[in-house]
Design an enzyme around this catalytic site. Structure first.
Site, PDB file in Angstrom:
ATOM      1  N   GLN A   1       0.827  -1.207   0.000  1.00  0.00           N
ATOM      2  CA  GLN A   1       0.000   0.000   0.000  1.00  0.00           C
ATOM      3  C   GLN A   1       0.860   1.255   0.000  1.00  0.00           C
ATOM      4  O   GLN A   1       0.554   2.242  -0.661  1.00  0.00           O
ATOM      5  CB  GLN A   1      -0.908   0.005   1.228  1.00  0.00           C
ATOM      6  CG  GLN A   1      -2.056   0.978   1.136  1.00  0.00           C
ATOM      7  CD  GLN A   1      -2.968   0.651  -0.033  1.00  0.00           C
ATOM      8  OE1 GLN A   1      -3.346  -0.490  -0.239  1.00  0.00           O
ATOM      9  NE2 GLN A   1      -3.292   1.645  -0.826  1.00  0.00           N
TER      10      GLN A   1
ATOM     11  N   HIS B   1       1.996   2.942  -3.312  1.00  0.00           N
ATOM     12  CA  HIS B   1       1.035   3.635  -4.179  1.00  0.00           C
ATOM     13  C   HIS B   1       1.435   5.083  -4.409  1.00  0.00           C
ATOM     14  O   HIS B   1       1.378   5.591  -5.525  1.00  0.00           O
ATOM     15  CB  HIS B   1      -0.367   3.585  -3.572  1.00  0.00           C
ATOM     16  CG  HIS B   1      -1.215   2.496  -4.137  1.00  0.00           C
ATOM     17  ND1 HIS B   1      -1.581   2.443  -5.460  1.00  0.00           N
ATOM     18  CD2 HIS B   1      -1.783   1.414  -3.558  1.00  0.00           C
ATOM     19  CE1 HIS B   1      -2.323   1.382  -5.672  1.00  0.00           C
ATOM     20  NE2 HIS B   1      -2.460   0.726  -4.536  1.00  0.00           N
TER      21      HIS B   1
ATOM     22  N   GLU C   1      -9.709   2.044   3.954  1.00  0.00           N
ATOM     23  CA  GLU C   1     -10.053   1.602   2.600  1.00  0.00           C
ATOM     24  C   GLU C   1      -9.903   0.086   2.503  1.00  0.00           C
ATOM     25  O   GLU C   1     -10.791  -0.616   2.034  1.00  0.00           O
ATOM     26  CB  GLU C   1      -9.132   2.299   1.599  1.00  0.00           C
ATOM     27  CG  GLU C   1      -9.333   1.853   0.158  1.00  0.00           C
ATOM     28  CD  GLU C   1      -8.262   2.396  -0.763  1.00  0.00           C
ATOM     29  OE1 GLU C   1      -8.457   2.322  -1.989  1.00  0.00           O
ATOM     30  OE2 GLU C   1      -7.213   2.878  -0.275  1.00  0.00           O
ATOM     31  N   HIS C   2      -8.755  -0.420   2.926  1.00  0.00           N
ATOM     32  CA  HIS C   2      -8.493  -1.863   2.961  1.00  0.00           C
ATOM     33  C   HIS C   2      -8.241  -2.276   4.405  1.00  0.00           C
ATOM     34  O   HIS C   2      -7.485  -1.615   5.110  1.00  0.00           O
ATOM     35  CB  HIS C   2      -7.248  -2.230   2.143  1.00  0.00           C
ATOM     36  CG  HIS C   2      -7.254  -1.728   0.732  1.00  0.00           C
ATOM     37  ND1 HIS C   2      -6.693  -0.517   0.369  1.00  0.00           N
ATOM     38  CD2 HIS C   2      -7.753  -2.270  -0.407  1.00  0.00           C
ATOM     39  CE1 HIS C   2      -6.832  -0.346  -0.927  1.00  0.00           C
ATOM     40  NE2 HIS C   2      -7.476  -1.388  -1.428  1.00  0.00           N
TER      41      HIS C   2
ATOM     42  N   ASP D   1      -6.947  -6.308  -5.304  1.00  0.00           N
ATOM     43  CA  ASP D   1      -6.589  -5.272  -6.271  1.00  0.00           C
ATOM     44  C   ASP D   1      -6.626  -5.794  -7.701  1.00  0.00           C
ATOM     45  O   ASP D   1      -6.832  -5.015  -8.636  1.00  0.00           O
ATOM     46  CB  ASP D   1      -5.182  -4.745  -5.976  1.00  0.00           C
ATOM     47  CG  ASP D   1      -5.198  -3.612  -4.969  1.00  0.00           C
ATOM     48  OD1 ASP D   1      -6.294  -3.200  -4.545  1.00  0.00           O
ATOM     49  OD2 ASP D   1      -4.108  -3.137  -4.591  1.00  0.00           O
TER      50      ASP D   1
ATOM     51  N   HIS E   1     -51.072  20.087  -3.612  1.00  0.00           N
ATOM     52  CA  HIS E   1     -50.868  18.661  -3.387  1.00  0.00           C
ATOM     53  C   HIS E   1     -52.187  18.007  -2.940  1.00  0.00           C
ATOM     54  O   HIS E   1     -52.577  16.943  -3.434  1.00  0.00           O
ATOM     55  CB  HIS E   1     -49.817  18.433  -2.294  1.00  0.00           C
ATOM     56  CG  HIS E   1     -48.405  18.556  -2.776  1.00  0.00           C
ATOM     57  ND1 HIS E   1     -47.878  19.730  -3.235  1.00  0.00           N
ATOM     58  CD2 HIS E   1     -47.396  17.628  -2.852  1.00  0.00           C
ATOM     59  CE1 HIS E   1     -46.612  19.545  -3.579  1.00  0.00           C
ATOM     60  NE2 HIS E   1     -46.301  18.275  -3.351  1.00  0.00           N
TER      61      HIS E   1
END
Length: 435
Positions: A260, A263, A327-328, A361, A420
């Site tokens: 990770q 990245h 996220e993960h 991934d 209405h």
């Protein structure tokens, strides 16, 4: 990285805090580029490609000849891997197919719901230091299965090779062809988001934009979403949280953290463990593996924003993980089956010692386009529903009007919305007069 040993609850907010950047200048730049693309279309996109990506394509659209050339350049082994991943992604997302709902809420009042695909979607595929052809599969595969009529890919023309004149990585084009996408354009960054949001002479306007990107791309997506087009989710830099106990393999844990960290320099990793011994082993292993990485500089920078946390028990570990909302999330424990139901906030969860994040991934079948920066508290990752809208229908017979008509009149009048009320009143009166 910073290490915390048995932190008090008061320290947790500091542990889960993401790095914050001053985005004021960034937003100004993004606004200027978007306005220029809206006004000048293709000419602006080409100008910004030359300025930011240092290439000016002869044509924004990828030709059939270029698609065929890409097929020649991708090895059979890599193509087979892409096909395998595509099949798994398609199988998992096809299992999410929505079955229409029909119910009679009152006698004569029938309500239904069905899923309708978004007609035109735009997929942004990063292509800079890491050409993410896997993201083509993650986005185009469910879009195609959902039935989206037009799927547009934008990716920056930054590929350089002595073997070809192609300026897009060939694996991106091969993945697009395998996923069934015909419209690929050479545009990256803010200018690509603007082109898909507003439309240009070459790149069509879409109704929803998907895909990851750097901070400029994310800012552009959020800005166009205010008025012009929908987006998949707000997002920030990529991140992972590993929850590990004494049974975890320190080599596996270090590898997951670094996968990770590489990245980008603004990525973040968090290790939460109940084992002092494992923590020390992972620190040693991290240094060893880091030295072998081609993207060592990037990963090292990311590790500066990262945290190692020693906690007293697994309940505490899961509470801290849920506060972080990663996220993960990787559960490297023997009792992952017990811990999994305790997950409340996470984009995607990897269970046990062998489920590395890179499996998700690329090829397990789940989607890797996920909420980051704590947005997992409220957002889901991309799935089949992301490419559809749920539309409700209702039919009222005369019996249905009698069943709910008076309730509608009373509620509308209480809200002082007399038109209405009248819409129901005229129907009630007509039914009474004709029966």
């Amino acid at each position: 990285m910073k290490t915390y040993r048995h932190p008090k609850k008061a320290e947790w907010e500091e542990i889960v805090r993401r790095p914050r950047l001053d985005n004021s200048q960034l937003r100004e730049t993004v606004s200027h580029v978007l306005a220029d693309v809206c006004e000048r279309g293709d000419a602006a996109v080409l100008d910004y490609e030359e300025r930011f990506d240092h290439v000016r394509p002869l044509s924004l659209a990828v030709s059939e000849d270029e698609m065929a050339e890409a097929e020649r350049l991708v090895s059979p082994e890599l193509r087979d891997a892409i096909v395998l991943a595509h099949e798994n992604i398609r199988n998992f997302h096809s299992a999410q197919f929505f079955r229409p709902v029909r119910t009679e809420t009152r006698s004569g009042v029938v309500c239904t719901q069905r899923s309708i695909p978004i007609e035109r979607v735009g997929l942004y595929i990063p292509g800079g230091t890491a050409p993410l052809f896997s993201t083509v599969l993650m986005l185009a595969t469910p879009a195609k299965f959902a039935g989206c009529g037009e799927i547009v890919i934008c990716t920056p023309p930054t590929f350089k090779s002595d073997e070809t004149t192609l300026d897009i990585h060939p694996a991106i084009l091969v993945a697009a062809r395998i996923a069934g996408v015909k419209h690929v354009y050479k545009a990256g960054g803010v200018q690509a988001i603007g082109a898909m949001a507003y439309g240009t002479e070459t790149i069509p306007k879409v109704f929803k934009i998907f895909g990851p990107g750097n901070q400029y791309v994310m800012a552009a997506k959020q800005q166009v979403s205010l008025e012009d087009v929908a987006i998949d989710m707000p997002a920030g830099p990529s991140e992972v949280c590993v929850v590990a106990d004494e049974t975890a393999n320190p080599q596996f844990v270090a590898a997951d953290l670094l996968s990770q960290a590489e990245h980008g320099p603004d990525s973040q990793v968090l290790l939460i463990t109940t084992s002092e011994e494992l923590l020390a082993q992972v620190e040693t292993e991290l240094v060893r593996q880091l030295e072998q990485l081609p993207r060592k500089t990037i990963a090292t920078k990311a590790l500066e924003n990262s945290r190692f946390v020693l906690v007293g028990n697994k309940d505490e570990a899961m509470s801290l993980s849920n506060l972080y909302a990663p996220e993960h999330l990787i559960l490297q424990t023997d009792d992952w089956l017990t811990l999994a139901p305790k997950v409340v906030n996470a984009g995607s969860v990897f269970l046990g010692h062998y489920a590395c994040e890179s499996a998700g991934d690329y090829a397990s079948g789940t989607n890797h386009t996920l909420p980051t920066h704590g947005y997992a508290t409220a957002y889901s990752g991309v799935n089949l529903d992301s490419f559809c809208r749920k539309v409700t229908f209702q039919h009222l017979s005369e019996r249905g009007v009698r069943e709910i008509g008076r309730a509608v009149e009373l509620m509308a009048e209480a809200e002082q919305l007399y038109a209405h009320k009248n819409a129901m009143t005229v129907r009630l009166r007509y039914i009474d007069e004709n029966n």
